[in-house]
Design a protein around this motif. Sequence first.
Motif, PDB file in Angstrom:
ATOM      1  N   ILE A   1      -7.321   8.696  -9.901  1.00  0.00           N
ATOM      2  CA  ILE A   1      -7.131   7.407  -9.237  1.00  0.00           C
ATOM      3  C   ILE A   1      -6.163   7.526  -8.069  1.00  0.00           C
ATOM      4  O   ILE A   1      -6.435   7.073  -6.948  1.00  0.00           O
ATOM      5  N   ASN A   2      -5.012   8.169  -8.301  1.00  0.00           N
ATOM      6  CA  ASN A   2      -4.003   8.264  -7.251  1.00  0.00           C
ATOM      7  C   ASN A   2      -4.448   9.160  -6.107  1.00  0.00           C
ATOM      8  O   ASN A   2      -4.212   8.855  -4.936  1.00  0.00           O
ATOM      9  N   GLY A   3      -5.056  10.285  -6.436  1.00  0.00           N
ATOM     10  CA  GLY A   3      -5.483  11.211  -5.393  1.00  0.00           C
ATOM     11  C   GLY A   3      -6.476  10.584  -4.433  1.00  0.00           C
ATOM     12  O   GLY A   3      -6.300  10.635  -3.206  1.00  0.00           O
ATOM     13  N   TYR A   4      -7.493   9.947  -4.987  1.00  0.00           N
ATOM     14  CA  TYR A   4      -8.533   9.390  -4.125  1.00  0.00           C
ATOM     15  C   TYR A   4      -8.106   8.098  -3.437  1.00  0.00           C
ATOM     16  O   TYR A   4      -8.462   7.855  -2.285  1.00  0.00           O
ATOM     17  N   GLN A   5      -7.303   7.268  -4.114  1.00  0.00           N
ATOM     18  CA  GLN A   5      -6.886   6.029  -3.445  1.00  0.00           C
ATOM     19  C   GLN A   5      -5.939   6.350  -2.282  1.00  0.00           C
ATOM     20  O   GLN A   5      -5.992   5.704  -1.234  1.00  0.00           O
ATOM     21  N   MET A   6      -5.069   7.357  -2.446  1.00  0.00           N
ATOM     22  CA  MET A   6      -4.180   7.736  -1.347  1.00  0.00           C
ATOM     23  C   MET A   6      -4.946   8.390  -0.208  1.00  0.00           C
ATOM     24  O   MET A   6      -4.657   8.143   0.968  1.00  0.00           O
ATOM     25  N   LEU A   7      -5.916   9.230  -0.557  1.00  0.00           N
ATOM     26  CA  LEU A   7      -6.719   9.878   0.482  1.00  0.00           C
ATOM     27  C   LEU A   7      -7.514   8.847   1.272  1.00  0.00           C
ATOM     28  O   LEU A   7      -7.504   8.853   2.513  1.00  0.00           O
ATOM     29  N   VAL A   8      -8.181   7.936   0.573  1.00  0.00           N
ATOM     30  CA  VAL A   8      -8.964   6.888   1.240  1.00  0.00           C
ATOM     31  C   VAL A   8      -8.044   5.982   2.059  1.00  0.00           C
ATOM     32  O   VAL A   8      -8.307   5.699   3.239  1.00  0.00           O
ATOM     33  N   GLY A   9      -6.943   5.532   1.446  1.00  0.00           N
ATOM     34  CA  GLY A   9      -6.005   4.671   2.158  1.00  0.00           C
ATOM     35  C   GLY A   9      -5.380   5.368   3.348  1.00  0.00           C
ATOM     36  O   GLY A   9      -5.202   4.776   4.421  1.00  0.00           O
ATOM     37  N   GLY A  10      -5.031   6.643   3.187  1.00  0.00           N
ATOM     38  CA  GLY A  10      -4.436   7.399   4.278  1.00  0.00           C
ATOM     39  C   GLY A  10      -5.377   7.560   5.457  1.00  0.00           C
ATOM     40  O   GLY A  10      -4.968   7.454   6.625  1.00  0.00           O
ATOM     41  N   ILE A  11      -6.645   7.811   5.172  1.00  0.00           N
ATOM     42  CA  ILE A  11      -7.633   7.947   6.243  1.00  0.00           C
ATOM     43  C   ILE A  11      -7.805   6.622   6.981  1.00  0.00           C
ATOM     44  O   ILE A  11      -7.883   6.586   8.221  1.00  0.00           O
ATOM     45  N   VAL A  12      -7.853   5.514   6.233  1.00  0.00           N
ATOM     46  CA  VAL A  12      -7.971   4.192   6.858  1.00  0.00           C
ATOM     47  C   VAL A  12      -6.778   3.923   7.766  1.00  0.00           C
ATOM     48  O   VAL A  12      -6.921   3.469   8.906  1.00  0.00           O
ATOM     49  N   LEU A  13      -5.566   4.202   7.281  1.00  0.00           N
ATOM     50  CA  LEU A  13      -4.361   4.008   8.083  1.00  0.00           C
ATOM     51  C   LEU A  13      -4.393   4.885   9.335  1.00  0.00           C
ATOM     52  O   LEU A  13      -4.007   4.448  10.428  1.00  0.00           O
ATOM     53  N   THR A  14      -4.852   6.119   9.204  1.00  0.00           N
ATOM     54  CA  THR A  14      -4.920   7.036  10.346  1.00  0.00           C
ATOM     55  C   THR A  14      -5.884   6.529  11.404  1.00  0.00           C
ATOM     56  O   THR A  14      -5.585   6.556  12.605  1.00  0.00           O
ATOM     57  N   VAL A  15      -7.037   6.034  10.967  1.00  0.00           N
ATOM     58  CA  VAL A  15      -8.034   5.504  11.905  1.00  0.00           C
ATOM     59  C   VAL A  15      -7.474   4.286  12.642  1.00  0.00           C
ATOM     60  O   VAL A  15      -7.622   4.161  13.871  1.00  0.00           O
ATOM     61  N   ILE A  16      -6.822   3.394  11.899  1.00  0.00           N
ATOM     62  CA  ILE A  16      -6.236   2.198  12.517  1.00  0.00           C
ATOM     63  C   ILE A  16      -5.140   2.598  13.510  1.00  0.00           C
ATOM     64  O   ILE A  16      -5.091   2.134  14.647  1.00  0.00           O
ATOM     65  N   GLY A  17      -4.234   3.474  13.060  1.00  0.00           N
ATOM     66  CA  GLY A  17      -3.106   3.857  13.887  1.00  0.00           C
ATOM     67  C   GLY A  17      -3.475   4.646  15.119  1.00  0.00           C
ATOM     68  O   GLY A  17      -2.757   4.614  16.128  1.00  0.00           O
ATOM     69  N   ALA A  18      -4.603   5.381  15.066  1.00  0.00           N
ATOM     70  CA  ALA A  18      -5.017   6.221  16.194  1.00  0.00           C
ATOM     71  C   ALA A  18      -5.802   5.447  17.249  1.00  0.00           C
ATOM     72  O   ALA A  18      -6.231   6.036  18.246  1.00  0.00           O
ATOM     73  N   TRP A  19      -5.957   4.140  17.061  1.00  0.00           N
ATOM     74  CA  TRP A  19      -6.786   3.334  17.967  1.00  0.00           C
ATOM     75  C   TRP A  19      -6.384   3.518  19.436  1.00  0.00           C
ATOM     76  O   TRP A  19      -7.210   3.826  20.293  1.00  0.00           O
ATOM     77  N   LYS A  20      -5.097   3.367  19.757  1.00  0.00           N
ATOM     78  CA  LYS A  20      -4.635   3.549  21.136  1.00  0.00           C
ATOM     79  C   LYS A  20      -3.849   4.847  21.360  1.00  0.00           C
ATOM     80  O   LYS A  20      -4.093   5.550  22.341  1.00  0.00           O
ATOM     81  N   PRO A  21      -2.917   5.197  20.455  1.00  0.00           N
ATOM     82  CA  PRO A  21      -2.122   6.406  20.702  1.00  0.00           C
ATOM     83  C   PRO A  21      -2.912   7.706  20.592  1.00  0.00           C
ATOM     84  O   PRO A  21      -2.493   8.739  21.119  1.00  0.00           O
ATOM     85  N   GLY A  22      -4.077   7.694  19.910  1.00  0.00           N
ATOM     86  CA  GLY A  22      -4.797   8.918  19.634  1.00  0.00           C
ATOM     87  C   GLY A  22      -4.354   9.516  18.307  1.00  0.00           C
ATOM     88  O   GLY A  22      -3.422   9.030  17.664  1.00  0.00           O
ATOM     89  N   LEU A  23      -5.012  10.595  17.890  1.00  0.00           N
ATOM     90  CA  LEU A  23      -4.737  11.175  16.585  1.00  0.00           C
ATOM     91  C   LEU A  23      -3.449  11.996  16.544  1.00  0.00           C
ATOM     92  O   LEU A  23      -2.877  12.183  15.471  1.00  0.00           O
TER      93      LEU A  23
END
Length: 314
Positions: A199-221
């Motif tokens: 549960i923790n591994g996949y929820q953090m991985l999924v949540g982390g990817i979502v946060l990365t996509v949102i955060g990279a919108w303007k600044p880039g990856l």
Amino acid sequence: MTAAKFFTHPLGIIGASISATLLWGSSYPFIKLSYARLGIGSHDTLEQILFAGYRFTLAGLLILAYMLIRKETLRYQRGSGGMVASIALFQTVLQYIFFYAGLSKSAGVVGAVIAGTISFFQIALAHFLYKNDRINGTKGLGLLVGFLGLLVLGLSKHDGNSGLHFSLGEVLLIAATLFNAIANLLSKRAAASYSIPYINGYQMLVGGIVLTVIGAWKPGLAPFHFDGIALLMLLHLALVSALAFMLWNNVMKYNSVGSVSMYLFLIPVFGVLQSAMFLGEPLSAAVLGALALVSAGIVIVNRRKREVKADQAA
């Protein structure tokens, strides 16, 4: 010794709870130090979200690597998708969007005190979800004392203004704490059917990817320049997430919400002490008063349960 025996044994509960809260407490100064090292300002919202994405993606990968070492399967388990997505939404995405933005606008010691109120949110929510975790007179008194701690912060002077006033950063941190409480109860329910690492591994991985996509919108990856120290701080924060949530969710899985929530008072204690130590932040009378009230409230809400157990043993 099995996991069930360890996490229900008094020493196991104390050891796991103190370890988890000590790790969580260290996140406040380390996030602030990471911001300073990477040049992330209080108004750089997307960069804050992107950094959170790095942290939780790495934390999720660390937990999945741990599963591989233990030869646990990483395959999708039927019926787990909705639960993983729900926990990822509240535990990682919503909580840390609000948390990182709020902490950038508040002192680490203030953020640590507010985080202690998670216990009260959990107990209030558990009242409606679990028949054996109802709010009684003692718990009600503890909730009142704890939330008075928030009022102490709100009534202290901010920017020269007196009266009840919470800054934007403090409001964001309170919202993050509420999301965290919801996620903890969802995790407790999920742990009845699926393993904690899964549960923790996949929820953090999924949540982390979502946060990365949102955060990279303007600044880039990759807008940051990571030196060795910044990388070590990121690794520390990822390990905090991986280890602390694994320990705490195991404690939650094998014990009732009310019986272990008192240990959450250690989060603001450790957070305040480490923020003062690493950031050199002053410990004002308002912060110390709020810390004392939040800590006292968490102890009070669990006092009756301990007294009842003592009476039964006699």
